[in-house]
Design an enzyme around this catalytic site. Structure first.
Site, mmCIF file in Angstrom:
data_model
loop_
_atom_site.group_PDB
_atom_site.id
_atom_site.type_symbol
_atom_site.label_atom_id
_atom_site.label_comp_id
_atom_site.label_asym_id
_atom_site.label_seq_id
_atom_site.Cartn_x
_atom_site.Cartn_y
_atom_site.Cartn_z
ATOM 1 N N HIS A 1 0.871 -1.179 0.000
ATOM 2 C CA HIS A 1 0.000 0.000 0.000
ATOM 3 C C HIS A 1 0.906 1.226 0.000
ATOM 4 O O HIS A 1 1.743 1.386 0.896
ATOM 5 C CB HIS A 1 -0.937 0.023 1.210
ATOM 6 C CG HIS A 1 -1.887 1.170 1.162
ATOM 7 N ND1 HIS A 1 -3.151 1.059 0.633
ATOM 8 C CD2 HIS A 1 -1.740 2.471 1.513
ATOM 9 C CE1 HIS A 1 -3.747 2.241 0.685
ATOM 10 N NE2 HIS A 1 -2.903 3.115 1.209
ATOM 11 N N CYS A 2 0.758 2.073 -1.013
ATOM 12 C CA CYS A 2 1.659 3.224 -1.142
ATOM 13 C C CYS A 2 0.921 4.514 -0.764
ATOM 14 O O CYS A 2 -0.036 4.899 -1.438
ATOM 15 C CB CYS A 2 2.173 3.320 -2.579
ATOM 16 S SG CYS A 2 3.207 4.766 -2.829
ATOM 17 N N PRO A 3 1.361 5.187 0.328
ATOM 18 C CA PRO A 3 0.691 6.446 0.710
ATOM 19 C C PRO A 3 0.876 7.548 -0.328
ATOM 20 O O PRO A 3 0.041 8.442 -0.433
ATOM 21 C CB PRO A 3 1.349 6.821 2.031
ATOM 22 C CG PRO A 3 2.633 6.079 2.065
ATOM 23 C CD PRO A 3 2.449 4.841 1.255
ATOM 24 N N ASN B 1 -1.814 7.068 -2.445
ATOM 25 C CA ASN B 1 -3.023 6.858 -1.633
ATOM 26 C C ASN B 1 -3.831 5.665 -2.153
ATOM 27 O O ASN B 1 -5.056 5.707 -2.239
ATOM 28 C CB ASN B 1 -3.880 8.136 -1.632
ATOM 29 C CG ASN B 1 -4.996 8.082 -0.611
ATOM 30 O OD1 ASN B 1 -4.873 7.419 0.420
ATOM 31 N ND2 ASN B 1 -6.106 8.744 -0.897
ATOM 32 N N ASN B 2 -3.108 4.612 -2.531
ATOM 33 C CA ASN B 2 -3.762 3.449 -3.119
ATOM 34 C C ASN B 2 -2.832 2.246 -2.976
ATOM 35 O O ASN B 2 -1.640 2.408 -2.713
ATOM 36 C CB ASN B 2 -4.027 3.729 -4.605
ATOM 37 C CG ASN B 2 -5.103 2.840 -5.190
ATOM 38 O OD1 ASN B 2 -5.669 1.988 -4.490
ATOM 39 N ND2 ASN B 2 -5.393 3.024 -6.462
#
Ligand SMILES: [Zn+2]
Ligand SMILES: [Zn+2]
Length: 240
Positions: free
Chosen positions: A130-132, A135-136
């Site tokens: 999950h990559c901030p 945001n996905n």
């Protein structure tokens, strides 16, 4: 699809705002403090401006695709599935393939290599992480946009570093006779501060995306996501 894939995660939203602010700042410094003052009467000014803004456009376009794309969310069943026999431990011959698993949180079957994301609160097919910054989740369906985003960000960072260093060296060796010493000193001080900040920003972003880009390429070549790498490492440690 756009609305349902947009996560309301404060950390993710903050990282997205930081991304847009950093990109806007880099463009402002490149145009306002490097190209216009240094190359104002040269063909290099519009040339570098077009190339850099093209890179910025590609960064933002790939970022938007990675943000808004479905990473590969496993759909929820229309009706609740009864898992009572699985929970009670009684064996039941499953008609699905053996590597299909059950997600207790989503309460549904999920295909092989799908994992549950706590932030997205859904199972994602071939979940990478999950990559901030987007945001996905990075999953089966949006990994290519994520890699393109990393590539163009790395390229733009390198281009910005190159412009800062080259114009700096050029200004040191060339004398600009059209400016008085007072104005020249004032501009140099303002340019100096912005250039140092931009240089730090470009080096940090460049290094960060290079490391993540390398990890992504390794993950594709080995056909093993970071989650699977961790699992196989744990399994090896356990078998020792
Ligand atoms: Zn799940
Ligand atoms: Zn996620």
């Amino acid at each position: 699809m756009l609305a349902c894939c947009f996560r309301r995660d404060p950390c993710g939203l903050l990282c997205m705002v930081l991304t847009y602010m950093s990109v806007s700042y880099a463009d402002y410094v490149i145009l306002g403090h490097i190209l216009l003052p240094v190359y104002s009467n040269s063909i290099w000014c519009p040339l570098h401006a077009v190339v850099f803004n093209l890179l910025i456009f590609m960064v933002l376009a790939c970022h938007l695709r990675a943000v808004c794309s479905d990473p590969g969310v496993v759909p929820l069943p229309d009706t609740a599935i009864d898992f009572s026999d699985l929970r009670s431990g009684t064996s039941r011959k499953d008609d699905r393939e053996n590597d299909w698993t059950v997600c207790n949180r989503c309460e549904t079957y999920r295909p092989p290599r799908a994992h549950h994301c706590r932030i997205c609160q859904r199972c994602i097919r071939r979940m990478d992480h999950h990559c901030p910054w987007i945001n996905n989740c990075v999953g089966e369906m949006n990994q290519k946009y994520f890699i393109q985003f990393l590539f163009y960000t790395g390229f733009a960072s390198l281009y910005a570093i190159g412009l800062v260093v080259v114009t700096w060296l050029w200004q040191v060796t060339e004398k600009n006779e059209s400016m008085t010493e007072e104005v020249n000193l004032h501009l140099t001080n303002a340019q100096l501060a912005h250039r140092i900040i931009l240089l730090i920003e470009a080096v940090l972003f460049g290094l960060f995306v290079s490391i993540v880009f390398y990890d992504q390429i390794v993950s594709i070549i080995t056909d093993e996501t970071p989650i699977e790498q961790k699992r196989s490492k744990l399994l090896k440690d356990y078998q020792r």
